[in-house]
Each structure stands twice: as structure tokens, then as C-alpha cells.
Design an enzyme around this catalytic site. Structure first.
Site, mmCIF file in Angstrom:
data_model
loop_
_atom_site.group_PDB
_atom_site.id
_atom_site.type_symbol
_atom_site.label_atom_id
_atom_site.label_comp_id
_atom_site.label_asym_id
_atom_site.label_seq_id
_atom_site.Cartn_x
_atom_site.Cartn_y
_atom_site.Cartn_z
ATOM 1 N N ILE A 4 0.807 -1.164 0.136
ATOM 2 C CA ILE A 4 0.024 0.104 -0.002
ATOM 3 C C ILE A 4 0.673 1.178 -0.047
ATOM 4 C CG2 ILE A 4 -1.881 -1.094 0.883
ATOM 5 C CD1 ILE A 4 -1.070 0.249 3.889
ATOM 6 N N ARG A 39 3.620 -2.658 5.586
ATOM 7 C CA ARG A 39 4.103 -2.224 4.199
ATOM 8 C C ARG A 39 3.410 -2.914 3.015
ATOM 9 N NH1 ARG A 39 10.457 -0.800 3.879
ATOM 10 N NH2 ARG A 39 10.851 0.738 5.524
ATOM 11 N N GLU A 40 2.886 -4.107 3.345
ATOM 12 C CA GLU A 40 2.073 -5.076 2.262
ATOM 13 C C GLU A 40 0.728 -4.520 2.294
ATOM 14 O OE1 GLU A 40 4.019 -9.055 1.746
ATOM 15 O OE2 GLU A 40 3.863 -8.905 4.030
ATOM 16 N N MET A 41 -0.281 -5.019 3.070
ATOM 17 C CA MET A 41 -1.559 -4.813 2.930
ATOM 18 C C MET A 41 -2.200 -3.974 4.058
ATOM 19 S SD MET A 41 -2.744 -8.568 1.578
ATOM 20 C CE MET A 41 -4.403 -8.181 0.938
#
Length: 439
Positions: free
Chosen positions: A101, A143-145
Site C-alpha cells: 500500500i 508495508r504490504e496490505m
């Protein structure tokens, strides 16, 4: 080490019939594998890899695929599992480092989902033991979803009418985080792959590989030492030993000794969320398996990846730092990058340019036939970069400088060529091509 043919025969029988494995209790009988498995996927291996109660039913798989593609599982509705694991790209994203994201980069390259059901552990450092655990962590990683916690995920999904109804249909209850992960894992368990030209060759079609690819297979099992960690045989159909090795990739960037000392103070053993965030967000990412075990011999060690579909799943290594398979071979040819924790098996190989070309050709022959078009495109793209070789150090590879050991024996292919042997050694020999008689 090559197993004696008698041992290999036993292993072949075990994998194909299941004889020799302890019988499961009646209530925990292994699930039946899908009716049509590709030649490179053993039905017995599939049964052993799917825990009782985790069988991928059609309904669960369908729900899992929807969730795998669902961007609303992320904090800003922009990132799904598929964002970093695109089916059309061999379930990778083609990037050196993945983005979550807000276009935040993580510190690791996205491994393929293909054949992940057979992995002993998940992720480059093995920090997740099951596909279910693997499915949960990216959803919650900042840092991902980017979802703040499991409760927030459940609340968001319960508010989507289509999912609320489907979870009741599939699981017989309201949405919960464990069932959500179980559905995604069910979809991932159906992403097996094992129908490459190599599989055709190894099961009897001698014409499936070119002369260059056959020579690459011989080098793979001999001078290049690839089979030390990437053996392809009855007990290792994924071309991975499932272990963790420091091969010197991260040594380009890190003072491992200093970083390990800091890591001992920072890492909380068993704290899954902290380890996940350290792996993807900080300098400690390069400690690899050490983040999970805090054992000194795991500093800078990362899991041996599968070589199946390797032609379409670059860039390579845990940090995506090697662009082509020629770069990968150059890295190994010089024995990696020296560091205090370098795996003892890393030694110079002394491979010539034609030998490297043959090895790369063979590696591209490990791609599943359903990706033939992409495989050809990426082979051409990598070959176009063949003269751009930042990892090449011929002097070290050939022993003209440095102290990285002696060369592996180069077998006399006229006496015994590994490329003429079947997947189970002498059990399934490859039939030689038919030659027409002179008239």
C-alpha cells in the site's frame, strides 16, 4: 551425493505407492489428490503435503480465489495477494522488490505461489510453517496490505454481503480470520506445477530437450554442483533441499557480524509479527533465517527456492538483486561473495561461457508448458542482456585469484551422461531417439 540405484528404486516405489509411510489414523485419513496431476507432481507427495482437514474442496478453493484477488483486504483497497503474485506471471510480480500500500517497497522479492503447498516452510526465511500462516501475515504487515489487526480484517469482510453469505455456505459460520486464511490456502494448494519439457524428457521423450539443454542437465548434476541443493529426483521433485544457506548474496551490502550482534538484542524469539516486520521493513532483513532461530549459523541464510518455472520468476534471490539467470550462474561460478557465514558448499565452479549458456538453457526447460509463450519471451529478454554481466569474475571462477577451492569432477559424458538417466536414476531410463536405418 547420488543415491545407489537400489535405494533410488525403493524411494520411487515409496513415492508412487505410499508404502513405507506410517498409516494415518482412520479419522485422519489423507485426502485424495486431484484426479489429473502433471507428471512432475507425485500423488503421494500431494497427500503428504495436505494436512487432514485442510483439503481444498471446490467451494473453499473458489472462495479462496476471490479472496486472493480481493483488494479490499488491504487498508486502502489497492493491494491484493495477487498484486505480488500474478497468475499470468507465474504467481510472482516480475519486480526485484515487491510493493504494498502507498507504493511502499518491502525488502524481499516475492517468491512464487506455484508448488508452495509442498514447501516445508513458507517465505524466504521460513518464518511461517503453513500456508494458512503465510496467508495471514501480508494482510497485517504495514508495508504490504496494511490492515492493523485481525479483528479489523474480519469486521471489514463481514460488512461485504457477498462474503458474509459465502463464508456461511463454505464454513457454516460467520467470517473469522482463521477461515479466511484457510480459504486462501485452499486456493494456493491447487497451484501445483509439473509439466515442463524436462518432465516430458525425464519420463521417456528423449527429443523433448535440445542438445544444449541435455548438456546443461549433465553439468547441473556434475561440474556445476547445482544438485547439491537443487537436486531433482524421487525425494526432491521441486529442485530444492528445503534448507537455508548463506550463499553470499546479502554480503554485498552488510557487515554480517555487526548486524547479527544487533539482531540478538532486537529480535524477540517467537514474536511472529515482529519477525515479519523486521524481515520486510528493516536492515535486519538480510539476517535471513537468523531472525527466526537466532542461531549464528543461520546468519544471512535463505531458503533454497524451487527451480521449477525459474525462467519466468525472476529477478532472482531473496532481494531480487540478480536480474538474469546468467547473473545467477556468474554468482555461483565465482563461489559467491566471501563472508564469515558463507555456506561451506560455496566454491568456484570453473564454468566456461558455453557451459553457462547450456545451464541457463536447461533451467528455462523447467518451466511448465502452460507458460511457454512467457518463457520464450523472457528467455529472449535475458539472452539480450547476456553481455551485461555485473556478477562475472572469470579470474576467480577459473582459480587465477582467490582461494575458493578445487573444481568439481567433470564427468566423461561418453561413459555415463546424467542427462540419459530418468528421474529415478536407473529406474526410468530415457529412451534414445529412434534412428532410421540407412537404405
Amino acid at each position: 551425493m547420488r543415491l545407489p540405484s537400489g535405494v533410488v528404486t525403493v524411494l520411487a516405489v515409496v513415492l508412487n505407492t505410499g508404502v513405507g509411510f506410517a498409516a494415518s489414523p482412520p479419522s485422519q485419513a489423507p485426502s485424495a489428490p486431484p484426479p489429473k496431476l502433471p507428471p512432475g507432481v507425485s500423488a503421494t507427495l500431494w497427500r503428504l503435503s495436505v494436512p487432514p482437514g485442510s483439503e481444498p474442496t471446490p467451494e473453499k478453493v473458489a472462495l479462496g480465489e476471490k479472496l486472493f484477488r480481493e483488494k479490499r483486504l488491504s487498508a486502502d483497497n489497492t493491494v491484493a495477494c495477487m498484486t505480488c503474485h500474478e497468475p499470468e506471471l507465474g504467481f510472482t510480480d516480475g519486480k526485484a522488490l515487491s510493493e504494498g500500500i502507498g507504493q511502499q517497497k518491502v525488502t524481499r522479492n516475492s517468491p512464487t505461489v506455484l508448488n508452495a503447498l509442498f514447501n516445508a516452510t513458507q517465505f524466504w526465511d521460513g518464518r511461517a510453517g503453513t500456508l494458512e500462516d503465510q496467508a495471514k501475515l501480508p494482510i497485517l504487515n504495514p508495508r504490504e496490505m496494511g490492515m492493523p489487526d485481525a479483528e479489523s480484517v474480519v469486521k471489514k469482510v463481514r460488512a461485504m454481503p457477498e462474503y458474509a453469505a459465502e463464508f456461511r455456505k463454505v464454513f457454516g459460520r460467520e467470517v473469522n480470520f482463521d477461515d479466511l486464511a484457510a480459504a486462501i490456502a485452499a486456493f494456493e494448494r491447487m497451484q501445483f506445477s509439473g509439466d515442463a519439457r524436462f518432465d516430458q524428457f525425464i519420463t521417456g521423450n528423449a527429443k523433448a530437450l535440445t542438445a544444449s539443454e541435455k548438456n546443461g542437465w549433465a553439468l547441473f548434476n556434475g561440474k556445476a554442483r547445482c544438485n547439491s541443493c537443487h537436486a531433482g529426483n524421487a525425494v526432491s521433485p521441486l529442485f530444492s533441499d528445503q534448507k537455508f544457506h548463506n550463499i553470499g548474496v546479502a554480503a554485498h551490502k552488510q557487515d554480517f557480524v555487526t548486524l547479527a550482534r544487533k539482531g540478538v538484542q532486537v529480535v524477540r524469539t517467537g514474536d511472529e509479527k515482529q519477525i515479519d516486520e523486521l524481515a520486510l521493513q528493516t536492515e535486519f532483513s538480510e539476517l535471513g533465517r537468523f531472525l527466526v532461530t537466532k542461531q549464528e549459523n543461520d546468519v544471512g541464510a535463505f531458503k533454497t527456492p524451487t527451480l521449477r518455472n525459474v525462467g519466468i520468476t525472476g529477478p532472482y534471490m531473496h532481494d531480487g538483486s540478480l536480474t538474469t539467470l546468467w547473473d545467477v550462474m556468474d554468482h555461483y561460478n565465482k563461489g559467491g561473495v566471501p563472508n564469515p557465514y558463507l555456506d561451506g558448499g560455496m566454491q568456484r565452479l570453473g564454468l566456461t561461457e558455453p557451459e553457462i549458456d547450456d545451464l541457463v538453457a536447461f533451467l528455462f526447460a523447467l518451466t511448465d508448458s502452460k507458460f511457454d509463450k512467457l518463457n520464450k519471451e523472457l528467455f529472449a529478454k535475458q539472452r539480450a542482456r547476456r553481455n551485461t554481466r555485473p556478477e562475472r569474475d572469470t579470474a576467480v571462477a577459473m582459480g587465477k585469484k582467490g582461494h575458493l577451492g578445487d573444481l568439481a569432477p567433470n564427468p566423461d559424458l561418453n561413459v555415463k551422461n546424467p542427462a540419459d538417466l530418468g528421474i529415478y536414476g536407473d529406474v526410468t531410463p530415457v529412451a534414445p531417439p529412434t534412428q532410421s536405418k540407412p537404405r
